[in-house]
Design a protein around this motif. Structure first.
Motif, PDB file in Angstrom:
ATOM      1  N   GLN A  44       0.847  -1.190   0.000  1.00 20.21           N
ATOM      2  CA  GLN A  44       0.000   0.000   0.000  1.00 20.21           C
ATOM      3  C   GLN A  44       0.881   1.239   0.000  1.00 20.21           C
ATOM      4  N   ASN A  45       0.549   2.182  -0.861  1.00 21.04           N
ATOM      5  CA  ASN A  45       1.227   3.475  -0.867  1.00 21.04           C
ATOM      6  C   ASN A  45       0.428   4.422   0.028  1.00 21.04           C
ATOM      7  N   VAL A  46       0.952   4.680   1.207  1.00 21.71           N
ATOM      8  CA  VAL A  46       0.221   5.428   2.239  1.00 21.71           C
ATOM      9  C   VAL A  46       0.746   6.858   2.314  1.00 21.71           C
ATOM     10  N   GLU A  47      -0.179   7.813   2.340  1.00 18.21           N
ATOM     11  CA  GLU A  47       0.193   9.219   2.451  1.00 18.21           C
ATOM     12  C   GLU A  47       0.472   9.563   3.909  1.00 18.21           C
ATOM     13  N   TYR A 213       8.699   9.402   1.872  1.00 14.04           N
ATOM     14  CA  TYR A 213       9.444  10.162   0.867  1.00 14.04           C
ATOM     15  C   TYR A 213       8.444  10.950   0.034  1.00 14.04           C
ATOM     16  N   GLU A 214       8.591  12.267   0.046  1.00 12.08           N
ATOM     17  CA  GLU A 214       7.717  13.174  -0.700  1.00 12.08           C
ATOM     18  C   GLU A 214       6.245  12.913  -0.376  1.00 12.08           C
ATOM     19  N   GLY A 215       5.975  12.700   0.901  1.00  9.03           N
ATOM     20  CA  GLY A 215       4.588  12.577   1.342  1.00  9.03           C
ATOM     21  C   GLY A 215       4.011  11.175   1.290  1.00  9.03           C
ATOM     22  N   TYR A 216       4.808  10.183   0.893  1.00  7.82           N
ATOM     23  CA  TYR A 216       4.320   8.804   0.795  1.00  7.82           C
ATOM     24  C   TYR A 216       5.292   7.846   1.489  1.00  7.82           C
TER      25      TYR A 216
END
Length: 238
Positions: A44-47, A213-216
């Motif tokens: 999962q790409n989590v913010e 990294y960069e919000g994720y």
């Protein structure tokens, strides 16, 4: 008397020259095995705020099978040998899905959503190997299966854990030399029958989470299960 001694010496020398040492026996070494590797990977790409709009799910299984043999093998020398192999029936099957973490698919990032399946024959990047060396009163054998890889056209990701498709065995030289022509010694090998120095990892945590990294950040839960069994058979040929 002197003539008799001279004749005796000459005859003894001729017998020594004419004597030929018996050649070392030769053997055929056969190596066969089969097994499977199953990988289940959920990413999962989590913010930063904990929300998720992109997820990736891999559920893939590789079924492997092989057989190889080495002829005219001698137990008297240290050697490393290659051989052709049969891998009939070795395949990879499964699915690779990208979605929106359970949200409506239109909430996923642009061009993210996809769904693919695979049912393809595996290929090899290297053939099987046999290594042998004597150690004390034993012959130490090490074998490696062919290195299996997925063709570039396959849409399911998997790196087969070929380092696990290896085995070691020790055979008493006395037992080996006692074999008559056509007789064999069979040794069970594989993840459930480790030999000297075999360190198998049937269950492997393949998770690869990433830091923010960069919000994720990537949350990854990956499990890889592998097992195989086989036989190493040594038959006296001459």
């Amino acid at each position: 008397m002197r003539l008799a001694v001279v004749l005796f010496v000459l005859l003894a020398g001729a017998a020594a020259v004419g004597a030929v040492a018996a050649p070392a026996p030769t053997y055929t070494v056969a190596f066969q095995g089969s097994g499977s590797e199953h990988q289940l990977d959920n990413k999962q790409n989590v913010e930063d705020d904990g929300s998720c709009e992109a997820a990736e799910h891999v559920d893939v299984t590789a079924a492997v099978s092989w057989s190889a043999s080495w002829t005219r093998f001698r137990a008297t020398t240290r050697s490393t040998l290659g051989a052709p192999a049969k891998i009939d029936g070795s395949r990879v099957t499964g699915s690779h899905v990208k979605d929106a973490c359970g949200l409506p698919l239109d909430e996923a990032p642009p061009e993210w959503v996809s769904q693919a399946s695979c049912d393809d024959a595996l290929v090899t990047s290297a053939g099987p190997q046999l290594s042998a060396a004597t150690r004390g009163k034993s012959l130490m054998l090490a074998v490696a299966a062919p290195s299996f890889v997925l063709p570039v056209s396959v849409k399911c990701p998997l790196n087969v854990r070929n380092d696990q498709l290896t085995a070691h065995a020790a055979v008493a030289l006395k037992k080996l030399s006692a074999l008559k022509r056509g007789q064999s010694i069979s040794i069970r090998i594989g993840t459930s029958a480790p030999g000297p120095g075999d360190l198998y990892a049937p269950a492997f945590d393949c998770s690869a989470p990433t830091k923010p990294y960069e919000g994720y950040r990537t949350v990854d839960h990956c499990q890889d299960d592998l097992s195989w069994s086989g036989t190493l058979k040594i038959t006296r040929a001459s």
